[in-house]
Write a protein that holds these residues in place. Sequence first.
Motif, PDB file in Angstrom:
ATOM      1  N   PRO A 172      21.584  37.544  20.801  1.00 51.27           N
ATOM      2  CA  PRO A 172      21.008  36.204  20.959  1.00 51.27           C
ATOM      3  C   PRO A 172      21.171  35.386  19.691  1.00 51.27           C
ATOM      4  CG  PRO A 172      19.273  37.782  20.528  1.00 51.27           C
ATOM      5  CD  PRO A 172      20.545  38.576  20.640  1.00 51.27           C
ATOM      6  N   SER A 173      21.053  34.082  19.812  1.00 55.33           N
ATOM      7  CA  SER A 173      21.107  33.202  18.632  1.00 55.33           C
ATOM      8  C   SER A 173      19.726  33.106  18.001  1.00 55.33           C
ATOM      9  CB  SER A 173      21.586  31.809  19.026  1.00 55.33           C
ATOM     10  OG  SER A 173      22.882  31.867  19.575  1.00 55.33           O
ATOM     11  N   SER A 174      19.703  32.738  16.741  1.00 54.63           N
ATOM     12  CA  SER A 174      18.420  32.566  16.060  1.00 54.63           C
ATOM     13  C   SER A 174      17.803  31.230  16.459  1.00 54.63           C
ATOM     14  CB  SER A 174      18.618  32.596  14.543  1.00 54.63           C
ATOM     15  OG  SER A 174      19.342  31.444  14.122  1.00 54.63           O
ATOM     16  N   ARG A 225      17.967  25.183  17.248  1.00 54.55           N
ATOM     17  CA  ARG A 225      17.452  23.887  16.785  1.00 54.55           C
ATOM     18  C   ARG A 225      18.594  22.974  16.331  1.00 54.55           C
ATOM     19  NH1 ARG A 225      15.284  21.039  12.488  1.00 54.55           N
ATOM     20  NH2 ARG A 225      13.247  20.083  12.874  1.00 54.55           N
ATOM     21  N   GLU A 226      19.558  23.538  15.623  1.00 57.44           N
ATOM     22  CA  GLU A 226      20.699  22.737  15.147  1.00 57.44           C
ATOM     23  C   GLU A 226      21.532  22.196  16.309  1.00 57.44           C
ATOM     24  OE1 GLU A 226      22.762  25.295  12.493  1.00 57.44           O
ATOM     25  OE2 GLU A 226      21.165  25.277  10.970  1.00 57.44           O
ATOM     26  N   LEU A 227      21.688  22.999  17.374  1.00 51.96           N
ATOM     27  CA  LEU A 227      22.467  22.554  18.535  1.00 51.96           C
ATOM     28  C   LEU A 227      21.845  21.351  19.218  1.00 51.96           C
ATOM     29  CD1 LEU A 227      23.429  25.962  20.217  1.00 51.96           C
ATOM     30  CD2 LEU A 227      25.025  24.278  19.296  1.00 51.96           C
ATOM     31  N   THR A 228      20.528  21.220  19.117  1.00 49.11           N
ATOM     32  CA  THR A 228      19.813  20.139  19.806  1.00 49.11           C
ATOM     33  C   THR A 228      19.905  18.818  19.066  1.00 49.11           C
ATOM     34  OG1 THR A 228      18.243  21.899  20.362  1.00 49.11           O
ATOM     35  CG2 THR A 228      17.655  19.696  21.055  1.00 49.11           C
ATOM     36  N   ASN A 229      20.294  18.860  17.822  1.00 49.65           N
ATOM     37  CA  ASN A 229      20.355  17.642  17.006  1.00 49.65           C
ATOM     38  C   ASN A 229      21.238  16.582  17.674  1.00 49.65           C
ATOM     39  OD1 ASN A 229      19.930  15.949  14.808  1.00 49.65           O
ATOM     40  ND2 ASN A 229      21.696  16.753  13.694  1.00 49.65           N
ATOM     41  N   TYR A 287      13.248  15.707  17.869  1.00 51.22           N
ATOM     42  CA  TYR A 287      12.420  16.878  17.618  1.00 51.22           C
ATOM     43  C   TYR A 287      10.929  16.588  17.816  1.00 51.22           C
ATOM     44  CZ  TYR A 287      16.584  19.058  15.661  1.00 51.22           C
ATOM     45  OH  TYR A 287      17.842  19.588  15.495  1.00 51.22           O
ATOM     46  N   GLY A 288      10.575  15.334  17.956  1.00 52.65           N
ATOM     47  CA  GLY A 288       9.184  14.985  18.245  1.00 52.65           C
ATOM     48  C   GLY A 288       8.804  15.215  19.693  1.00 52.65           C
ATOM     49  N   GLU A 313       8.132  22.184  27.195  1.00 51.87           N
ATOM     50  CA  GLU A 313       9.173  22.967  26.520  1.00 51.87           C
ATOM     51  C   GLU A 313      10.043  22.102  25.618  1.00 51.87           C
ATOM     52  OE1 GLU A 313       8.018  24.044  29.669  1.00 51.87           O
ATOM     53  OE2 GLU A 313       7.068  25.412  28.258  1.00 51.87           O
ATOM     54  N   GLY A 314       9.842  20.784  25.634  1.00 49.31           N
ATOM     55  CA  GLY A 314      10.424  19.874  24.660  1.00 49.31           C
ATOM     56  C   GLY A 314      11.904  20.043  24.397  1.00 49.31           C
ATOM     57  N   TRP A 315      12.273  19.857  23.137  1.00 48.75           N
ATOM     58  CA  TRP A 315      13.691  19.922  22.766  1.00 48.75           C
ATOM     59  C   TRP A 315      14.249  21.334  22.880  1.00 48.75           C
ATOM     60  CZ3 TRP A 315      14.564  23.364  18.963  1.00 48.75           C
ATOM     61  CH2 TRP A 315      13.544  23.620  18.041  1.00 48.75           C
TER      62      TRP A 315
END
Length: 402
Positions: free
Chosen positions: A301-303, A308-312, A317-318, A323-325
């Motif tokens: 699995p990814s960390s 988080r970086e992929l979602t940028n 991020y707010g 389940e948000g971003w």
Amino acid sequence: MKRSHTILIPEMLPIHFEFIHQALEDEGYQIEMLHNRGPQIIHTGLRYIHNDICYPALLVLGQFIDALQSGKYDIDKTALLFIQTGGGCRASNYIHLYRKGLQNAGFGNVPIIGISVNGFEKNPGFKLSIDIIRKCGCGLVYGDLLMLLQHQIRPYEAVKGETDARVQAWIKKIRQMMHRGKGLTLAWLKKLNREIVKDFERIPCVARERTKVGVVGEIYMKYAPLGNNDLVLFLEGNECECMVPGIMAYALYCVNMMIERIHIYGGNRLVAAVVGILLWHMGRMEQTIIDAVAGTKFTAPSSFRQIRELTNGVIDYGVTMGEGWMLPGEILDLSELGYPNIVCTQPFGCMPNHIVGRGVMSKVCERDPRVNAVAVDYDPGAARVNQENRIKLMLATARSNA
């Protein structure tokens, strides 16, 4: 009540909750996980709370009341427990809804224990000790690894049932170790995780063509077989291999959310620094899974940081409700790992989850054209065959693409 009462806990993560069970049992509580299933759960939930409430709440209350009505328990010596994350909607308000539903069903005398990080509920007879927290935290790590290996090897096992038997054997072994106070340090996590992976590598497998599918969505619907109609088993029965993101990434997301709020809306920077240390330690625990699987025949699995970086650039991020971003981040991450075919499980009555799931799908597909996703709605009136037919259409597209 600690010695006299049995505490009932609704099922969500079948493997992980075994270790939570052990942690609470070691503290002296009498625990029983609920495994009652069937259409009566939905009917019972609908009977005692408003039908506009979101589906996970209805199922949990239905499971509680169905158990109490079964005659199996002494009602005067039974309590109920569920966990709140402390966020919006269900996470903060359901305990009041459950009490109202129990009152309507004639079980107003049954106490409910609501556990939350924010401390919304005061439970003088129930305390989360450091020992419970340590065992539960390590249990999430072991549970994530066992779930990952189970999903990646079961579709290819030469002897049907061997993977599940191996999972149960490890659950028993880890529970015994926890009872003796072992397996609870970072060194133990590293050692035991490697042993688990090596053991699963020895399971005889047969090469079979399988469609790789990722499962995301609202946290209860994503993990609970009761909520998603045994989605993973259905997919495996349709010649698929599944990847379900682990709960440790979600736990990191919840902790990170506390820091994000302070950065965006203001707050105590010292609190943010302390929470940051907790986030760092949890990240090290998560890394033990990745290190154990890396370099083997299994997909690691990814960390949390990578997700988080992929979602940028996809969603702010707010955005943390429903389940948000994290949800679109998991979709993009699964595609990167080779699981571009996505089932997004979405419950009736959770508008934030529909927004961050279905609502960002076009943006996600624009970022990664490989994504082949279907959003499946789960609600009391939805026919199971309709849900499965939608998934089969997605699988037909996946096989066409392949």
